[in-house]
Write a protein that holds these residues in place. Sequence first.
Motif, mmCIF file in Angstrom:
data_model
loop_
_atom_site.group_PDB
_atom_site.id
_atom_site.type_symbol
_atom_site.label_atom_id
_atom_site.label_comp_id
_atom_site.label_asym_id
_atom_site.label_seq_id
_atom_site.Cartn_x
_atom_site.Cartn_y
_atom_site.Cartn_z
ATOM 1 N N UNK A 17 64.087 14.034 74.435
ATOM 2 C CA UNK A 17 63.414 13.560 73.221
ATOM 3 C C UNK A 17 63.138 14.716 72.260
ATOM 4 N N UNK A 18 62.685 15.852 72.789
ATOM 5 C CA UNK A 18 62.394 16.998 71.916
ATOM 6 C C UNK A 18 63.667 17.487 71.213
ATOM 7 N N UNK A 19 64.781 17.420 71.933
ATOM 8 C CA UNK A 19 66.053 17.838 71.325
ATOM 9 C C UNK A 19 66.395 16.908 70.156
ATOM 10 N N UNK A 23 63.822 22.228 75.973
ATOM 11 C CA UNK A 23 62.438 22.672 75.853
ATOM 12 C C UNK A 23 61.544 21.767 76.705
ATOM 13 N N UNK A 24 60.810 22.385 77.584
ATOM 14 C CA UNK A 24 59.879 21.623 78.427
ATOM 15 C C UNK A 24 58.463 21.906 77.952
ATOM 16 N N UNK A 25 57.855 20.918 77.324
ATOM 17 C CA UNK A 25 56.483 21.093 76.841
ATOM 18 C C UNK A 25 55.547 21.205 78.041
ATOM 19 N N UNK A 32 62.601 4.447 77.595
ATOM 20 C CA UNK A 32 61.887 5.366 78.503
ATOM 21 C C UNK A 32 61.723 6.744 77.875
ATOM 22 N N UNK A 33 62.779 7.187 77.194
ATOM 23 C CA UNK A 33 62.730 8.516 76.567
ATOM 24 C C UNK A 33 61.697 8.533 75.445
ATOM 25 N N UNK A 34 61.684 7.461 74.666
ATOM 26 C CA UNK A 34 60.717 7.387 73.548
ATOM 27 C C UNK A 34 59.273 7.399 74.062
ATOM 28 N N UNK A 35 59.097 6.885 75.271
ATOM 29 C CA UNK A 35 57.731 6.820 75.826
ATOM 30 C C UNK A 35 57.369 8.034 76.683
ATOM 31 N N UNK A 36 58.305 9.005 76.768
ATOM 32 C CA UNK A 36 58.089 10.118 77.696
ATOM 33 C C UNK A 36 56.948 11.067 77.266
ATOM 34 N N UNK A 37 56.536 10.981 76.017
ATOM 35 C CA UNK A 37 55.441 11.857 75.576
ATOM 36 C C UNK A 37 54.074 11.183 75.724
ATOM 37 N N UNK A 38 54.080 9.920 76.135
ATOM 38 C CA UNK A 38 52.801 9.212 76.289
ATOM 39 C C UNK A 38 51.968 9.868 77.382
ATOM 40 N N UNK A 39 50.712 10.050 77.101
ATOM 41 C CA UNK A 39 49.782 10.614 78.089
ATOM 42 C C UNK A 39 49.957 12.087 78.345
ATOM 43 N N UNK A 57 65.338 8.604 65.716
ATOM 44 C CA UNK A 57 65.329 9.074 67.108
ATOM 45 C C UNK A 57 66.102 8.103 67.999
ATOM 46 N N UNK A 58 65.906 6.812 67.749
ATOM 47 C CA UNK A 58 66.632 5.818 68.553
ATOM 48 C C UNK A 58 68.142 5.941 68.362
ATOM 49 N N UNK A 59 68.548 6.201 67.124
ATOM 50 C CA UNK A 59 69.991 6.382 66.844
ATOM 51 C C UNK A 59 70.517 7.619 67.558
ATOM 52 N N UNK A 60 69.776 8.731 67.427
ATOM 53 C CA UNK A 60 70.210 10.000 68.056
ATOM 54 C C UNK A 60 70.290 9.823 69.579
ATOM 55 N N UNK A 61 69.286 9.158 70.132
ATOM 56 C CA UNK A 61 69.261 8.958 71.594
ATOM 57 C C UNK A 61 70.383 8.023 72.035
ATOM 58 N N UNK A 62 70.677 7.003 71.218
ATOM 59 C CA UNK A 62 71.776 6.076 71.550
ATOM 60 C C UNK A 62 73.085 6.852 71.624
#
Lengths: 215, 93
Positions: free
Chosen positions: A152-154, A136-138, B10-17, A202-207
Motif C-alpha cells: 500500500x505504501x508503494x 517500506x515497513x512502517x 485487504x491491502x487498503x485496510x492494512x493501515x487500520x489500527x 490506489x485501487x487502480x494501482x493495486x489492481x
Amino acid sequence: MPPLCGNYCLFIYQIHIPIFAFTLEGTDFISQLREGNQSAYKELVKQFGNKVHNTVIGILQNEEDAEDITQEVFIEVFRSVHGFKGESTLSTWIYRISVVKSLEFLRKKKRIKRFAIVQSLFGMESVLPALDKPHFYHPGVQLENKELSAILFKAVDQLAETQKTAFVLHKVEGLSYAEIADIMKTSVPSVESLMFRAKQNLQKILADYYNKHEK
Amino acid sequence: MEPTKNHIQQTMESLDGMAQATANPFLFDKVMNRMRNAGQSQMVKPATLRMAFAIAVVVIGVNVFSLLHFNSNSSTGQSNAFQKEYFSYITNF
C-alpha cells in the motif's frame, strides 16, 4: 498525620498543577518559545516529536530521511516562531511545516535522481540512485499487516502530492478531515474529494499490481 | 477477478489500527546540536564575507589609484623626461 499530609499533598498539587496544565496553544507558551526558553523548546519537542516524525515518515517512507527531516522541522519551528501570527493553532502550523519540508525533500530527491539519469544517458560518470525503492515497513503497522501495508505504501508513493498528503495525514496520522483542511489551507469538501480520488487511484494501482503479480 | 478484489480490499485496510511511529528519544538534543552548529557556521560566514569584501576593496582601490596616478602623470613632460633618463640608463648599462 493526615492533615499535614493533606496540606503537603495539596502544596505539591498546587505547585505541579501549572506545569501539567501547560497549554501548548497558549500565548504564554508561544511567547516563551519566542524568547528562546529551552524548557519550552523541550516541551514542544516532547509533545510534537512523535506527531511530526509519524507524518514525515508517512510521506518520505524512509526512516533515516524521516529522522533528518523531523529535526529540520523543529529547527524551522524554533527559527520562525517569531513570525507565527496565531492565525492557526500551533499544532496546525507545525503539521504544515512538516508537510512542506517533507514534500520539498521529495522534490529535491527526484531532481537529483533525474539529473543522475540524464548524466548516465550521456555516458557521464554518476552514481545512479536505486530506481526501485525498497519496501517500506512502517514501524507502527501490526505484524500481520506488514507485507500488505508495504504494498500500500508503494502505491501511496505514486499518488499526486496533495492526495498523498491528505491520505497520510488521515490514515497514518489519524487526523480528521477538518484538521487536514486547516493544515492544507483548503476546505473540508476539498479534502473529502482528495481522499475519494486518492482511494480510487490506489485501487487502480493495486489492481495493476495484483494483476501483474498473479499472472 | 474476485481474489484480486479481496487482495485490494485487504491491502487498503492494512493501515487500520496502526500505531504512531515514535521519534528518536534524543530528538531534542539532536535538534539543539544542529542549531548550535548552524549558529557557529553562521557566525563564521559574515567574518569571511567581511574579509573577502575588505580584500576586494583594497585590490580595487590600488587599481583605481594606480590608473588615475599614472594616467595623470603620463601626459606631463616631467614623466617623459624621467622615462628618457630611465631608458637611457638601461641602454647605457
